[in-house]
Design an enzyme around this catalytic site. Structure first.
Site, PDB file in Angstrom:
ATOM      1  CB  SER A 180      -0.772   0.089   1.170  1.00 45.32           C
ATOM      2  OG  SER A 180      -0.272   0.140   2.517  1.00 45.32           O
ATOM      3  CG  HIS A 208      -3.933  -0.517  -1.819  1.00 37.41           C
ATOM      4  ND1 HIS A 208      -4.506   0.860  -2.114  1.00 37.41           N
ATOM      5  CD2 HIS A 208      -3.906  -0.798  -0.547  1.00 37.41           C
ATOM      6  CE1 HIS A 208      -4.382   1.316  -0.914  1.00 37.41           C
ATOM      7  NE2 HIS A 208      -3.977   0.562   0.081  1.00 37.41           N
ATOM      8  CE  LYS A 239      -7.276   0.667   0.939  1.00 35.82           C
ATOM      9  NZ  LYS A 239      -7.910  -0.013   2.373  1.00 35.82           N
TER      10      LYS A 239
END
Length: 391
Positions: A180, A208, A239
């Site tokens: 990340s 991610h 996200k």
């Protein structure tokens, strides 16, 4: 009453060192341009990779669900908090990740804590990449298992640890799919090969990578063609998915066990209807609007090339996460403040999020940015760097 003087002392030290940061406050929706302190600012710090936080389909799904089912669920999943929509979301996630089953947690953080704390005992060992996310580290701290850390992405070091760990009942290798802070991708094929060689389990946190890598954003496992070879996949719904939550995907045995032993799942109220319905629609968007992911990667390539042309030191990244390495923490915070004054929100990342001496400005592209947004941001970054003495 006793005062927190010892905490105040630490806060005063942070202020003296220039690393104390107030929480930034956004006054608009989370888009490529956000309103902050009454000004329009180019946003380069959000994890909203595909712009789904404000996608019309997700907003409509959330509103419709709130109208029909209410604002909340009023219970934990195991008592009265499982609605049919929760089951629908988990089945959709399992199909998306090409696994037998899936289970939604309140966040990606609690997913890692719930999995690691429940499936490991003192007879097992967990082997973790040194740059894994804090949620993995904290999850490991909750176990009684043995623990070893291997050098970042170093397969020789991982193999040495595996060889020395054969006396344990089970060996679990855990890694971020995309790291990340640096934006690099785990060498997952090599990890899986070693796991098969040394009879170990593999757990991948794809926070991610979900919505970013693999066909339709299925993540690193699919990106490397490893479907069916990774035992536990963790993802977030907050996200690229654009809403809130985390999940585990794997075998039915694993998911049934987590339903009975995963403490964050057992002792937290379930996702509200609006959140759940929006997450369902987000997966539909991933499957039906692949152009969003292509646009994300086009913007990423464009912006990375622009940063390279400026000449600032970059941490080599393979993903939309593109950190500008500054090093000194106070200097990084000052540079971030300068960029904000000029019209770019790019947050300083300092210790303990990254090691001391590795402070950086972590930029992230999204599918929503236009080339004009990116050109303006690059001009501001170059101007700010010269103003700050970094060029």
């Amino acid at each position: 009453m006793k005062e927190f003087t010892f905490l105040q002392k630490e806060l005063d030290t942070m202020r003296e060192q220039g690393t104390f940061q107030e929480l930034p406050k956004i006054e608009s929706y989370q888009g490529p341009i956000v309103r902050m302190k009454g000004r329009d600012i180019i946003q380069l710090s959000s994890n909203n990779y595909l712009g789904l936080t404000s996608h019309p389909r997700l907003k409509k799904a959330a509103v419709d669900a709130a109208e029909q089912f209410g604002a909340g669920t009023g219970s934990v999943r195991t008592i009265a908090g499982t609605f049919t929509m929760h089951d629908e979301l988990e089945k959709k996630l399992a199909a998306f990740k090409k696994t037998e089953a899936a289970l939604v947690f309140q966040s990606g953080f609690t997913a890692n804590q719930g999995i690691l704390s429940s499936i490991l005992t003192k007879d097992d060992i967990v082997i973790s990449d040194e740059l894994n996310h804090a949620s993995i580290i904290d999850g490991i701290r909750l176990t009684k298992a043995g623990r070893k850390v291997y050098e970042h992405a170093n397969m020789e070091d991982l193999e040495k640890i595996l060889k020395k760990s054969m006396s344990y009942r089970n060996r679990l290798i855990v890694t971020d799919g995309v790291f990340s802070m640096d934006g690099d991708i785990a060498p997952l094929p090599d990890i899986v090969r070693l796991a098969e060689q040394y009879d170990a389990f593999v757990m991948v946190d794809d926070a991610h990578a979900s919505g970013v890598l693999g066909e339709n954003g299925r993540g690193t496992v699919h990106h490397f063609g490893l479907d069916g070879k990774v035992h536990i996949q963790v993802g977030t719904l907050s996200k690229a998915i654009g809403v809130l939550g985390g999940y585990a995907a794997g075998s039915k045995v694993l998911i049934d066990y987590l339903k009975h032993k995963g403490r964050p799942f057992l002792f937290s109220t379930s996702h509200p209807p609006a959140v759940t319905a929006a997450c369902i629609e987000a997966v539909n968007v991933l499957l039906e609007e692949p152009a969003l992911i292509k646009r994300l990667w086009d913007n990423t390539a464009y912006f990375k090339k622009g940063l390279e042309n400026i000449g600032l030191p970059l941490i080599q990244s393979e993903t939309p996460i593109t950190p500008i390495l500054i090093g000194d923490e106070a200097e990084t915070c000052r540079f971030s403040a300068t960029l904000f004054e000029l019209g770019v929100f790019a947050q300083a990342i300092v210790f303990p999020t990254v090691p001391k001496g590795k402070a950086c400005i972590r930029t992230i592209m999204t599918a929503e940015h236009t080339k004009q947004d990116l050109d303006k941001a690059l001009d501001i970054i170059e101007t700010g760097a010269r103003k700050s003495g970094l060029l």
